[in-house]
Design a protein around this motif. Structure first.
Motif, mmCIF file in Angstrom:
data_model
loop_
_atom_site.group_PDB
_atom_site.id
_atom_site.type_symbol
_atom_site.label_atom_id
_atom_site.label_comp_id
_atom_site.label_asym_id
_atom_site.label_seq_id
_atom_site.Cartn_x
_atom_site.Cartn_y
_atom_site.Cartn_z
ATOM 1 N N ILE A 185 27.308 -29.551 -21.004
ATOM 2 C CA ILE A 185 28.039 -30.507 -21.843
ATOM 3 C C ILE A 185 27.341 -30.651 -23.196
ATOM 4 O O ILE A 185 27.992 -30.702 -24.237
ATOM 5 C CB ILE A 185 28.153 -31.881 -21.147
ATOM 6 N N CYS A 186 26.023 -30.692 -23.177
ATOM 7 C CA CYS A 186 25.260 -30.859 -24.419
ATOM 8 C C CYS A 186 25.285 -29.600 -25.285
ATOM 9 O O CYS A 186 25.118 -29.686 -26.505
ATOM 10 C CB CYS A 186 23.815 -31.241 -24.106
ATOM 11 N N GLY A 187 25.474 -28.465 -24.662
ATOM 12 C CA GLY A 187 25.587 -27.213 -25.410
ATOM 13 C C GLY A 187 24.371 -26.916 -26.268
ATOM 14 O O GLY A 187 23.233 -27.056 -25.826
ATOM 15 N N ASP A 188 24.635 -26.530 -27.508
ATOM 16 C CA ASP A 188 23.565 -26.125 -28.427
ATOM 17 C C ASP A 188 22.749 -27.297 -28.960
ATOM 18 O O ASP A 188 21.815 -27.090 -29.729
ATOM 19 C CB ASP A 188 24.156 -25.357 -29.616
ATOM 20 N N GLN A 189 23.095 -28.500 -28.568
ATOM 21 C CA GLN A 189 22.353 -29.672 -29.045
ATOM 22 C C GLN A 189 20.945 -29.737 -28.449
ATOM 23 O O GLN A 189 20.083 -30.423 -28.981
ATOM 24 C CB GLN A 189 23.113 -30.962 -28.707
ATOM 25 N N LEU A 190 20.736 -29.030 -27.340
ATOM 26 C CA LEU A 190 19.432 -29.041 -26.673
ATOM 27 C C LEU A 190 18.769 -27.678 -26.801
ATOM 28 O O LEU A 190 19.384 -26.660 -26.502
ATOM 29 C CB LEU A 190 19.588 -29.364 -25.181
ATOM 30 N N ASP A 191 17.500 -27.672 -27.206
ATOM 31 C CA ASP A 191 16.757 -26.416 -27.176
ATOM 32 C C ASP A 191 16.197 -26.237 -25.760
ATOM 33 O O ASP A 191 16.467 -27.046 -24.866
ATOM 34 C CB ASP A 191 15.665 -26.387 -28.255
ATOM 35 N N TYR A 246 13.288 -26.711 -24.550
ATOM 36 C CA TYR A 246 12.432 -27.811 -24.108
ATOM 37 C C TYR A 246 13.261 -29.048 -23.778
ATOM 38 O O TYR A 246 12.959 -29.773 -22.826
ATOM 39 C CB TYR A 246 11.378 -28.131 -25.170
ATOM 40 N N GLY A 247 14.300 -29.277 -24.556
ATOM 41 C CA GLY A 247 15.216 -30.374 -24.260
ATOM 42 C C GLY A 247 15.919 -30.157 -22.935
ATOM 43 O O GLY A 247 16.118 -31.093 -22.156
ATOM 44 N N GLN A 248 16.285 -28.912 -22.669
ATOM 45 C CA GLN A 248 16.917 -28.585 -21.391
ATOM 46 C C GLN A 248 15.949 -28.821 -20.231
ATOM 47 O O GLN A 248 16.339 -29.365 -19.189
ATOM 48 C CB GLN A 248 17.395 -27.133 -21.395
ATOM 49 N N ASN A 249 14.701 -28.438 -20.416
ATOM 50 C CA ASN A 249 13.701 -28.682 -19.367
ATOM 51 C C ASN A 249 13.517 -30.181 -19.134
ATOM 52 O O ASN A 249 13.366 -30.629 -17.993
ATOM 53 C CB ASN A 249 12.359 -28.047 -19.736
ATOM 54 N N PHE A 250 13.532 -30.940 -20.205
ATOM 55 C CA PHE A 250 13.408 -32.393 -20.110
ATOM 56 C C PHE A 250 14.564 -32.962 -19.279
ATOM 57 O O PHE A 250 14.351 -33.793 -18.388
ATOM 58 C CB PHE A 250 13.398 -32.987 -21.528
ATOM 59 N N ILE A 251 15.765 -32.489 -19.547
ATOM 60 C CA ILE A 251 16.942 -32.940 -18.795
ATOM 61 C C ILE A 251 16.812 -32.547 -17.322
ATOM 62 O O ILE A 251 17.134 -33.337 -16.426
ATOM 63 C CB ILE A 251 18.240 -32.359 -19.407
ATOM 64 N N ARG A 252 16.322 -31.354 -17.060
ATOM 65 C CA ARG A 252 16.153 -30.916 -15.663
ATOM 66 C C ARG A 252 15.172 -31.821 -14.908
ATOM 67 O O ARG A 252 15.421 -32.196 -13.765
ATOM 68 C CB ARG A 252 15.683 -29.464 -15.621
ATOM 69 N N VAL A 253 14.070 -32.154 -15.564
ATOM 70 C CA VAL A 253 13.082 -33.034 -14.924
ATOM 71 C C VAL A 253 13.701 -34.402 -14.648
ATOM 72 O O VAL A 253 13.542 -34.966 -13.558
ATOM 73 C CB VAL A 253 11.809 -33.166 -15.797
ATOM 74 N N MET A 254 14.419 -34.921 -15.625
ATOM 75 C CA MET A 254 15.051 -36.232 -15.423
ATOM 76 C C MET A 254 16.101 -36.174 -14.311
ATOM 77 O O MET A 254 16.220 -37.110 -13.521
ATOM 78 C CB MET A 254 15.662 -36.743 -16.729
ATOM 79 N N ALA A 255 16.837 -35.075 -14.240
ATOM 80 C CA ALA A 255 17.854 -34.928 -13.192
ATOM 81 C C ALA A 255 17.195 -34.830 -11.813
ATOM 82 O O ALA A 255 17.670 -35.441 -10.849
ATOM 83 C CB ALA A 255 18.718 -33.701 -13.459
ATOM 84 N N GLU A 256 16.107 -34.077 -11.728
ATOM 85 C CA GLU A 256 15.398 -33.950 -10.451
ATOM 86 C C GLU A 256 14.915 -35.305 -9.953
ATOM 87 O O GLU A 256 14.882 -35.562 -8.749
ATOM 88 C CB GLU A 256 14.201 -33.007 -10.594
ATOM 89 N N ASN A 257 14.538 -36.165 -10.890
ATOM 90 C CA ASN A 257 14.043 -37.491 -10.531
ATOM 91 C C ASN A 257 15.148 -38.552 -10.528
ATOM 92 O O ASN A 257 14.855 -39.745 -10.419
ATOM 93 C CB ASN A 257 12.920 -37.902 -11.484
ATOM 94 N N LYS A 258 16.391 -38.081 -10.671
ATOM 95 C CA LYS A 258 17.563 -38.966 -10.680
ATOM 96 C C LYS A 258 17.422 -40.076 -11.720
ATOM 97 O O LYS A 258 17.669 -41.247 -11.455
ATOM 98 C CB LYS A 258 17.810 -39.543 -9.290
ATOM 99 N N ARG A 259 17.055 -39.663 -12.942
ATOM 100 C CA ARG A 259 16.831 -40.624 -14.025
ATOM 101 C C ARG A 259 17.720 -40.376 -15.245
ATOM 102 O O ARG A 259 17.498 -40.979 -16.289
ATOM 103 C CB ARG A 259 15.363 -40.584 -14.471
ATOM 104 N N LEU A 260 18.717 -39.514 -15.130
ATOM 105 C CA LEU A 260 19.559 -39.214 -16.295
ATOM 106 C C LEU A 260 20.265 -40.451 -16.839
ATOM 107 O O LEU A 260 20.492 -40.556 -18.042
ATOM 108 C CB LEU A 260 20.585 -38.130 -15.964
ATOM 109 N N SER A 261 20.584 -41.388 -15.981
ATOM 110 C CA SER A 261 21.266 -42.598 -16.459
ATOM 111 C C SER A 261 20.354 -43.445 -17.347
ATOM 112 O O SER A 261 20.826 -44.326 -18.061
ATOM 113 C CB SER A 261 21.786 -43.425 -15.284
ATOM 114 N N ALA A 262 19.067 -43.156 -17.342
ATOM 115 C CA ALA A 262 18.122 -43.895 -18.185
ATOM 116 C C ALA A 262 18.003 -43.298 -19.587
ATOM 117 O O ALA A 262 17.256 -43.821 -20.417
ATOM 118 C CB ALA A 262 16.744 -43.933 -17.523
ATOM 119 N N LEU A 263 18.738 -42.231 -19.869
ATOM 120 C CA LEU A 263 18.609 -41.570 -21.176
ATOM 121 C C LEU A 263 18.823 -42.498 -22.375
ATOM 122 O O LEU A 263 18.072 -42.404 -23.352
ATOM 123 C CB LEU A 263 19.534 -40.358 -21.265
#
Length: 177
Positions: free
Chosen positions: A64-70, A72-89
């Motif tokens: 969904i974010c597409g090219d907005q994330l490099d 490292y940003g994608q890795n950050f999102i993955r870590v947050m998703a693994e910890n079920k914290r995406l809603s805290a963005l």
């Protein structure tokens, strides 16, 4: 809300430290802002809280974010998703901005006026607040016609009410005592 802030702060600090180390503060601020907007979407919120696997949630969010994330940003999102914290963005973004402002010694000052301020008036307020706070300031203005005249200045937990409405309210309270 305070629970989200508590959850968000370590992520924001990690993102800030990495961005600072890489000289990418602006880029990370943009990535977090965009990610926060995506995370606030009602459909995305529903998907985040679904029982889908963390990798599926992360991959979909990144798509969904597409090219907005490099990368490292994608890795950050993955870590947050693994910890079920995406809603805290959104809170991560707010905390990141706060950490950055503290780092840059910039205080956010919010000025509400009855009518639009001229550039000279904004500059005068900024200069006075810079001197008072002994820090650089970032002025954000808004208009509230109900103030009648004058301004209300807010920073940190301080409110300076120099509006006519405020003066009338104080006078009214004095007369009623």
């Amino acid at each position: 809300m305070s629970q989200l802030t508590t959850v968000a702060r370590p992520y924001a600090k990690a993102a800030f430290d990495f961005a600072l180390e890489q000289g990418q503060l602006d880029k990370w601020q943009e990535m977090l802002q965009f990610s926060a907007l995506v995370a606030e979407n009602e459909d995305v919120q529903h998907f985040i809280h679904s029982s889908s696997a963390a990798t599926q949630v992360a991959d979909t969010f990144i798509a969904i974010c597409g090219d907005q994330l490099d990368q490292y940003g994608q890795n950050f999102i993955r870590v947050m998703a693994e910890n079920k914290r995406l809603s805290a963005l959104p809170s991560v973004f707010a905390s990141f901005n706060q950490i950055r402002a503290e780092y840059e010694s910039v205080k956010d000052v919010f000025v509400t006026s009855a009518t639009p301020l001229t550039k000279a008036q904004e500059d005068k307020i900024a200069k006075a607040m810079k001197q008072k706070l002994n820090s650089e300031v970032r002025i954000t203005t808004s208009i509230d016609a109900s103030l009648i005249a004058g301004v209300i200045i807010r920073y940190d937990d301080v409110v300076i009410d120099g509006s006519s409405r405020g003066q009338l309210n104080r006078l009214s309270q004095e007369l009623c005592l």
